[in-house]
Structures are given as structure tokens and as C-alpha cells.
Design a protein around this motif. Structure first.
Motif, mmCIF file in Angstrom:
data_model
loop_
_atom_site.group_PDB
_atom_site.id
_atom_site.type_symbol
_atom_site.label_atom_id
_atom_site.label_comp_id
_atom_site.label_asym_id
_atom_site.label_seq_id
_atom_site.Cartn_x
_atom_site.Cartn_y
_atom_site.Cartn_z
ATOM 1 N N GLY A 634 48.999 77.097 4.882
ATOM 2 C CA GLY A 634 50.179 77.835 4.431
ATOM 3 C C GLY A 634 50.013 78.339 3.006
ATOM 4 N N LEU A 635 49.441 77.481 2.138
ATOM 5 C CA LEU A 635 49.193 77.888 0.745
ATOM 6 C C LEU A 635 48.127 78.987 0.676
ATOM 7 C CD1 LEU A 635 49.283 74.365 -0.977
ATOM 8 C CD2 LEU A 635 50.967 76.198 -1.211
ATOM 9 N N LYS A 636 47.161 78.944 1.602
ATOM 10 C CA LYS A 636 46.134 80.000 1.651
ATOM 11 C C LYS A 636 46.751 81.333 2.070
ATOM 12 C CE LYS A 636 42.245 76.915 2.722
ATOM 13 N NZ LYS A 636 41.297 76.489 3.773
ATOM 14 N N VAL A 637 47.680 81.288 3.043
ATOM 15 C CA VAL A 637 48.392 82.505 3.457
ATOM 16 C C VAL A 637 49.146 83.084 2.260
ATOM 17 C CG1 VAL A 637 50.304 83.405 4.846
ATOM 18 C CG2 VAL A 637 48.627 81.911 5.901
ATOM 19 N N ALA A 638 49.849 82.198 1.532
ATOM 20 C CA ALA A 638 50.625 82.642 0.367
ATOM 21 C C ALA A 638 49.718 83.260 -0.692
ATOM 22 C CB ALA A 638 51.390 81.450 -0.224
ATOM 23 N N SER A 639 48.557 82.628 -0.926
ATOM 24 C CA SER A 639 47.611 83.137 -1.921
ATOM 25 C C SER A 639 47.075 84.512 -1.525
ATOM 26 C CB SER A 639 46.462 82.138 -2.081
ATOM 27 O OG SER A 639 45.496 82.632 -2.958
ATOM 28 N N SER A 640 46.730 84.672 -0.238
ATOM 29 C CA SER A 640 46.211 85.960 0.253
ATOM 30 C C SER A 640 47.287 87.035 0.175
ATOM 31 C CB SER A 640 45.724 85.816 1.701
ATOM 32 O OG SER A 640 44.703 84.862 1.788
#
Length: 732
Positions: A634-640
Motif C-alpha cells: 500500500g505504501l509502495k502504491v502511495a509512493s508511485s
């Protein structure tokens, strides 16, 4: 799918090419597509069942009507995707085309019927105007749902036949090329054929990797992992062993070394076919001896059944069963590597178990003729005594095997004998070879016997299979190392003979490392760190009267919590379907937002299955570990998405950042919940985790939709800008 428990010790099976989705153009991709659409379709059908079972006299709110319509449309879309995959399989397999096509037509008709019956477009009065809907024709929906499940099952079974046929065909190609490699005489010809063999092995690896991931039976999954591990390691051994034979054609030990590799690969290839076809050649049956722990487990179940039925077993049968178990303990007591203290303790506990069974039999016979409260209590006490005695025996056997394994691994960690064998080979020292080959054979026999003892105390069938695989690997590889060392000693300046010995030594060291992992897994099972299951959707089991259970909460509260979790699971299943629909809109499926979003959707689907008591997540601890990874994704989605926002104009950027800022706190909250220990509140923690997961999936669906719209808008603006520039340039 999650990896099988108990396969970590099979020598890096997970590293074999093809253990994940195929990136090659093989037909196994059709199986992956079929599986993904099936995962989308089946939970939706389950939700339709829930809707069908609603009470007719309940108020049909706008929200209920919208949910019904949404589910019907989602099912129809999923069926459409499923049918496309089915038709693609049919077009490539003419022998099954007619059957698959008929099943696809039935599925399509069922999907359209469900969509039509759930199309309640007039929310206030859905029954008015003569419109036939789910409220007026519930039987029609039930029939359509049954037809859909029936036709989907047909397609999946036919697709399964296609996959099995592909694996068998691929195996036959590999075998045919291996036969050519065995007979080759020139190095140039060998290189050409081995290149073809390598390509065929990669294809076989992908097909069997997909199959391993799809297997539901953990025992079969472990067997497949073991067979694939053998093939992976033997492919490199086959290369160096064959090259050594070609370089030294008159060397007997080189030929012996090469033949050992070919023989082991052929056995592993046959094992794969046994697993996928579920049948042994010539109608043979699996006659592997039952392990001691499994025997004790079955024996305890038999004696505990006497509480309910005094005539469940005969005295002779129970006595024979116990003797068979105690006979297997001779593997421990007869072993030269078992310490005197352990041997004496095992013998004492075995004698104690026999005496307790005699006492139980006496009370049992008495209870059959005279049923009183005092005799029933005496029988209960006898059952508890023999159970306790067998538990003590299990502890002693586990301690004996694991202590021996730990000592061996520590003693051989520096591989002194292996290094000495290499050195004697390079020096051409035949006397030194004889000395160290003898020492290495002793070490091999120790490890083989230890694996045999570990199998008895492994605790699960997959771990038993891993122990058997480790035993076979040490036995075969040990002999091959000695023949490879002999070849090098006879030809000490041969680079290829030295390379060949190095490859076999690396395989040995790798198996030692795998055995360390295997030992850790066996200890985890024994200590109860794995294997505890939650049956969320099953009815609460009645508790027997027991003074130690007073601290438990009332069953009603627990039952309500389970029902709540099941309801959350259904909502989560629908959200994963929505996320998949959003993901499929994207042309670039390798976009980071899409990749991480897809990972989140897959994990959320596993959580949905968990609430139904299905899928790869077996325990609450499995769920917690999965959701820790889910929060990270989820944090990777937010970062992208944040990186993408930098390309947008102010208004669009602000809109996207608002959605991102909803997701990030939820990720951190889920991480906090998963890491917070709870006492006697397992269900409550699971409830909180799934609630937070559902909220994150709802935000993900919105985020995917918004990113897609903004991306399209940005591309259109660029196209308009380029067109205007070209127009201006043309006028100039």
C-alpha cells in the motif's frame, strides 16, 4: 499462492525457473489467466447466493438494490473474461474444442441471465411494470447460478486436461533429448543438443511451476517441489558430468558419475508425471512406512474414541497398533548414533506404554460388562495416562533426532572432509583419496540415518516428504562426489574434472543448508508455532465440561465475532473484483501503480478466502504476516502515485494527493495493529485487521480509477499540444 509448508528443505525448489508466472510464450499462461478469472468469478457467485438468501419481507433499500445490480454486472463481466480465455484454449486444442465451446456458451448464457435478473433499475418499485427481477424470479437466479458453476467447472476440468497433456508432452521431449545426450560422442554435437535440452527444461520448469502453485494437496505440492529441486540441480550436474566423460572417455568413474545424474533425472521426471496424473506406473501403490508421530496420533484417536463407544476397537487391534509403533522406535534404539541415555529412556517409555495399555484393556473389559460412574472415571484416567506416556515418548524421540541433527550440522559446518577430498584430487593422491572417501562415506551414512529419524518426528506429511528427499539427496550425491573425486585424482590437471567435482560439492553444501532449515521447521511444528487453524465460517463447537475452560468468553460472543468477520470478508471479495476491473483498464500492465495495486488485490483475495476457511492462509499468524506485506505494498502504491502526481497540473495534483493522503495513514495503522500483541483476543485482532484491509481496498479502487483518468487526460493534452504545434509549424 503461498508456498507449501514443509518444502523449504527441498533444496531451493522455489528458485527453479518457472516457480512463478511464466514470462515465456508457453500455453501455461492460459492456465494462469483461467485461474485469475476463476478467482474473480467464484466469490461473486457466492455473494449472489447471499443475496438470494435474503428475506423476502425485508425492506429493499436503494443501497440493497444498487448492491444487487452491481454484483450481477460484475458477474457478467467476469464471465465474459472467463469465456474469452476458454475460447482461446479451445482454439489451440481441437480435440477438446467442441466440449469447451459448449461449456463457454452455457456460462455466457448464465452470466447474461444473472445480469438481467439483477438489473433492478427502478429502485422504488422493482416489481412493478411486469419486469422480471431477482425479487420476482428467485428460482431463475438459482438455476442460472447453478448453470454458471456447472459450466465454469467443465471449462476448468477441460483446461486441466490440457495442462496435464502439455506437461506430459514436455516431459517426453526432455526424455528424448536426454537419450540423445547420453549417446553423443563429439563435444560440438553435445553443445548443440544441450542447448536444445536447456530450452526444453525451461519450458518444463514453467509448466510444472504453475502446476505446483495450483496444487491444493500439501503432500503433492511437497513431492512436486522435491522433484523439481532434483531436476534443477541435476541440470548443471549433467552438463559438467557429460563434459568430463567426453574429455576422459576411458575413465570408468567419470561414466559412473554421469550415469548417476541421468538416472536421478529420469526418476524425478517420472515422479512429476505421477503427481500430475495422480497414478503410478503399472498400478503400483505408495507403500511408504508410516512415521512414528503419525502412528501415535492415529493410536491416540482410537483410544480416545472409547469414551464414546466401548466397542469401537478390539483389544487385539489396539495392541497390534501399539506394537507396530514401538517396533519403529528401533530405528532410534538400534542406531549407533543414539546416545546411551536417550536409548535407555526410549526403551523405558516403550515398556511403560505397553504396561499402560494392559491396564487400559483391563478397565475397558470391565466397563463393557458393568457401566458405573466410578468405572467410567477409571477408564478416563487410563486413557489420560497412556496418552501422557505416549506424549513423553514423542518428546524423547524428538529430542533424540533433533539433537543429533543439530550436532551433525554444527560438526560439518566447515566441510573439512569435502575440502580434503578436493585437495587430494588436485594433488593426484590416490592414498589420500581412499582415506577421505572412507571418512566422507561415514559422514554421508550419518546424515542419511539422521534424515530417517527426523522423518519419524517431522509432524506433518509435507515435512516427512522433505526428510525423504533430503535422505535420498545425501545418499545419491555422496556417492557421486566420491566418483567425481576419483576422476579428478586420476586426471589431476583436468579443469573440467575439477569443475565437475566443484558442482557436486556445491550441491552437497546446499543440501546441508536446506537440512538446517528443515530442522527449524520441524522444531516449529513440535512447539506448536504452526498448524493452528481458525474455522471462521463453521458453527461454534460445543465445549465439554472442564474446569480449566472457565476463563473463556461465552460462545455467543465468539459466534457473533465470526459472523462479523465473514460479512467483512464478503465485502472485501467484492472490492477485489472492483480493483481487478480498474487494473484491466490500463494498457501498460507493468506500470508501478498497477503492479503494486495488483499485488494488493491478490493479497486481499487471499484474506477473503481465509474468512471462508479456504485458500493458502491457514492460521491467524499467516494472515498477520500477509497483511504486514499488504501494508508495505500500500505504501509502495502511495509512493508511485506521488511520483506520478509531479507530472500533473496544480488542480489535478491536489485531487490526487488528497486520495494518497487517505491511503498512507491506513497503511501505518494496519502495520501498528499487526505488530501489537494481544492476549486471548485473536478474533478481535483479526476483525480489526480485515476492517482496515477493506478500508484500504476501497481507497485503492478510487485511487486506481483517478490515476487512470488523470493519465488519459495528460496523454490527451499532450496529443492536442503536439497537434497544435504541428499545425503552427505547417502554417509557418
Amino acid at each position: 499462492m503461498a508456498a507449501s509448508p514443509g518444502t523449504a528443505g527441498v533444496g531451493g525448489a522455489g528458485a527453479m525457473p518457472g516457480s512463478g508466472p511464466s514470462s515465456f510464450g508457453f500455453d501455461s499462461g492460459l492456465e494462469i489467466k483461467t485461474r485469475s478469472v476463476e478467482q474473480t468469478l467464484l466469490p461473486l457467485v457466492s455473494q449472489i447466493t447471499t443475496l438470494i438468501n435474503h428475506k423476502d419481507n425485508t425492506k429493499k433499500s436503494d443501497k440493497t438494490l444498487q448492491a444487487i445490480q452491481r454484483v450481477g454486472q460484475a458477474v457478467n463481466l467476469a464471465v465474459g473474461r472467463f469465456v474469452k480465455v476458454g475460447e482461446a484454449i479451445a482454439n489451440e486444442n481441437w480435440d477438446l474444442k467442441e466440449e469447451i465451446t459448449i461449456a463457454c456458451i452455457e456460462a455466457k448464457q448464465a452470466g447474461e441471465t444473472i445480469a438481467a435478473l439483477t438489473d433492478v433499475s427502478t429502485p422504488r418499485h422493482p416489481e412493478s411494470g411486469g419486469q422480471i427481477t431477482i425479487f420476482t424470479d428467485k428460482t431463475g437466479v438459482i438455476k442460472a447460478a447453478r448453470l454458471l458453476l456447472s459450466s465454469v467447472t467443465k471449462v476448468l476440468l477441460l483446461a486441466d486436461r490440457v495442462v496435464i497433456k502439455q506437461i506430459i508432452t514436455s516431459r517426453n521431449k526432455v526424455l528424448a533429448t536426454m537419450e540423445r545426450l547420453e549417446k553423443v560422442n563429439s563435444f560440438q554435437e553435445f553443445v548443440q543438443i544441450f542447448s536444445q535440452f536447456g530450452n526444453e527444461m525451461v519450458e518444463f520448469a514453467h509448466l510444472t511451476g504453475d502446476r505446483q502453485n495450483d496444487l491444493k494437496d500439501e503432500k503433492k505440492k511437497a513431492k512436486m517441489a522435491a522433484a523439481r529441486a532434483v531436476l534443477e540441480k541435476c541440470t548443471m550436474m549433467l552438463l559438467t558430468a557429460s563434459k568430463t566423460c567426453l574429455r576422459h572417455p576411458n575413465c570408468e568413474s567419470a561414466h559412473k558419475n554421469k550415469e548417476g545424474v541421468f538416472d536421478r533425472m529420469k526418476v524425478a521426471l517420472d515422479k512429476v508425471i505421477e503427481i500430475v496424473t495422480d497414478c503410478k506406473p503399472n498400478g503400483e501403490t505408495d507403500v511408504a512406512a508410516i512415521s512414528i508421530f503419525t502412528g501415535i496420533k492415529e493410536f491416540k484417536m482410537n483410544i480416545e474414541a472409547l469414551r464414546e463407544n466401548l466397542y469401537f476397537q478390539s483389544k487385539e487391534n489396539l495392541s497390534a497398533t501399539l506394537e507396530a509403533i514401538l517396533e519403529r522406535t528401533e530405528d532410534f534404539t538400534d542406531s549407533a548414533y543414539t546416545s546411551h541415555e536417550h536409548r535407555e529412556r526410549i526403551l523405558d517409555l516403550s515398556a511403560h506404554a505397553r504396561a499402560e495399555l494392559q491396564q487400559l484393556a483391563s478397565v475397558w473389559m470391565h466397563a463393557q460388562s458393568k457401566r458405573t460412574k466410578s468405572i467410567a472415571e477409571e477408564l478416563e484416567l487410563s486413557i489420560l495416562k497412556i496418552s501422557h506416556g505416549l506424549n513423553e515418548l514423542k518428546k524423547e524421540l524428538h529430542s533424540t533426532a533433533t539433537q543429533l541433527a543439530a550436532d551433525l550440522l554444527k560438526y560439518h559446518a566447515d566441510h573439512v572432509v569435502l575440502k580434503a577430498l578436493k585437495l587430494t584430487g588436485v594433488e593426484g593422491n590416490l592414498e589420500g583419496l581412499a582415506e577421505y572417501a572412507c571418512k566422507f562415506s561415514e559422514q554421508k551414512e550419518q546424515l542419511v540415518e539422521t534424515c530417517r529419524l527426523l522423518r519419524h518426528v517431522s509432524g506433518t506429511e509435507p515435512l516427512e516428504i522433505t526428510c525423504v528427499h533430503a535422505e535420498e539427496t545425501f545418499q545419491v550425491t555422496g556417492q557421486q562426489i566420491i566418483s567425481a573425486a576419483e576422476t579428478l585424482t586420476l586426471h589431476p590437471t583436468s579443469k573440467i574434472a575439477k569443475e565437475n567435482l566443484d558442482v557436486f560439492c556445491e550441491a552437497w553444501e546446499s543440501q546441508i543448508s536446506d537440512m538446517s532449515t528443515l530442522l527449524r521447521e520441524i522444531n516449529d511444528v513440535f512447539e506448536g508455532k504452526r498448524g493452528e487453524k481458525y474455522g471462521y465460517l463453521s458453527l461454534p463447537k460445543p465445549l465439554k465440561n472442564n474446569g480449566n475452560l472457565k476463563s473463556l468468553k461465552p460462545e455467543k460472543s465468539d459466534s457473533e465475532e465470526k459472523a462479523k468477520i465473514a460479512k467483512l470478508g464478503l465485502k472485501l471479495g467484492l472490492l477485489t473484483s472492483d480493483a481487478n476491473c480498474e487494473i484491466e483498464k490500463w494498457e501498460n500492465q507493468e506500470n508501478e501503480i498497477v503492479r503494486y495495486g495488483r499485488n494488493m488485490s491478490k493479497m486481499a483475495y487471499s484474506v477473503y478466502l481465509f474468512t471462508r476457511g479456504e485458500g493458502p492462509l491457514k492460521t491467524s499468524q499467516d494472515l498477520i504476516h500477509q497483511l504486514e506485506v499488504f501494508a508495505e505494498e500500500g505504501l509502495k502504491v502511495a509512493s508511485s502515485a506521488q511520483a506520478f502526481s509531479k507530472q500533473l497540473k496544480d488542480d489535478d495534483k491536489l485531487m490526487l494527493l488528497l486520495e494518497i493522503n487517505k491511503l498512507i495513514p491506513l497503511c501505518h495503522q494496519l502495520q501498528t495493529i499487526t505488530k501489537t500483541p494481544v492476549q486471548n483476543q485473536g478474533l478481535l485482532k483479526v476483525d480489526k485487521c480485515i476492517t482496515k484491509t477493506r478500508s484500504m481496498m476501497a481507497i485503492l479502487v478510487q485511487l486506481l480509477s483517478l490515476c487512470f483518468k488523470l493519465l488519459k487526460k495528460m496523454e490527451n493534452n499532450r496529443w492536442v499540444s503536439v497537434t497544435n504545434k504541428d499545425s503552427v509549424d505547417g502554417k509557418t
